[in-house]
Design a protein around this motif. Structure first.
Motif, mmCIF file in Angstrom:
data_model
loop_
_atom_site.group_PDB
_atom_site.id
_atom_site.type_symbol
_atom_site.label_atom_id
_atom_site.label_comp_id
_atom_site.label_asym_id
_atom_site.label_seq_id
_atom_site.Cartn_x
_atom_site.Cartn_y
_atom_site.Cartn_z
ATOM 1 N N ILE A 1 0.874 -1.171 0.000
ATOM 2 C CA ILE A 1 0.000 0.000 0.000
ATOM 3 C C ILE A 1 0.909 1.217 0.000
ATOM 4 O O ILE A 1 1.619 1.467 0.977
ATOM 5 N N PHE A 2 0.907 1.966 -1.113
ATOM 6 C CA PHE A 2 1.802 3.114 -1.199
ATOM 7 C C PHE A 2 1.208 4.194 -2.097
ATOM 8 O O PHE A 2 0.287 3.953 -2.866
ATOM 9 N N SER B 1 -1.673 12.309 2.206
ATOM 10 C CA SER B 1 -3.121 12.481 2.390
ATOM 11 C C SER B 1 -3.951 11.793 1.321
ATOM 12 O O SER B 1 -4.907 12.340 0.796
ATOM 13 N N THR B 2 -3.583 10.540 0.990
ATOM 14 C CA THR B 2 -4.352 9.783 0.006
ATOM 15 C C THR B 2 -5.107 8.615 0.627
ATOM 16 O O THR B 2 -5.814 7.912 -0.081
ATOM 17 N N THR C 1 -2.931 5.438 5.603
ATOM 18 C CA THR C 1 -3.064 5.188 7.034
ATOM 19 C C THR C 1 -4.513 4.904 7.396
ATOM 20 O O THR C 1 -4.795 4.027 8.220
ATOM 21 N N THR C 2 -5.444 5.606 6.773
ATOM 22 C CA THR C 2 -6.863 5.372 7.035
ATOM 23 C C THR C 2 -7.253 3.958 6.647
ATOM 24 O O THR C 2 -8.002 3.290 7.373
ATOM 25 N N LEU C 3 -6.757 3.460 5.535
ATOM 26 C CA LEU C 3 -7.033 2.081 5.124
ATOM 27 C C LEU C 3 -6.495 1.097 6.163
ATOM 28 O O LEU C 3 -7.191 0.163 6.564
#
Length: 76
Positions: free
Chosen positions: A26-27, A32-33, A36-38
């Motif tokens: 995951i990159f 702010s894409t 971290t939320t995922l």
């Protein structure tokens, strides 16, 4: 156990992400894409006590995670 997919919905917003067998990276080259939320949603969906953030209240989300156990059975 393998994570097959995650479905996240919050109000009118929803997304579903699928994971391949093996290694998943995951990159993004931008900030702010939602990386971290995922990861926070994955942990929260698995039962960990993850607090929300100022811009994202995780407790208002519906999260469904599909797992494949070692014996190939699917758990939701």
């Amino acid at each position: 156990m393998k994570i097959k997919s995650i479905y996240i919905s919050q109000g009118m917003f929803y997304t579903e992400r699928f994971f391949e067998s093996g290694f998943n990276l995951i990159f993004s080259e931008k900030n702010s894409t939602g990386k971290t939320t995922l990861m926070r949603c994955l942990l929260y969906g698995l039962g960990y006590a993850i607090p929300g953030t100022k811009r994202f209240n995780i407790e208002t989300c519906r999260i469904k995670i599909v797992l494949e156990k070692d014996d190939k059975t699917i758990v939701t």
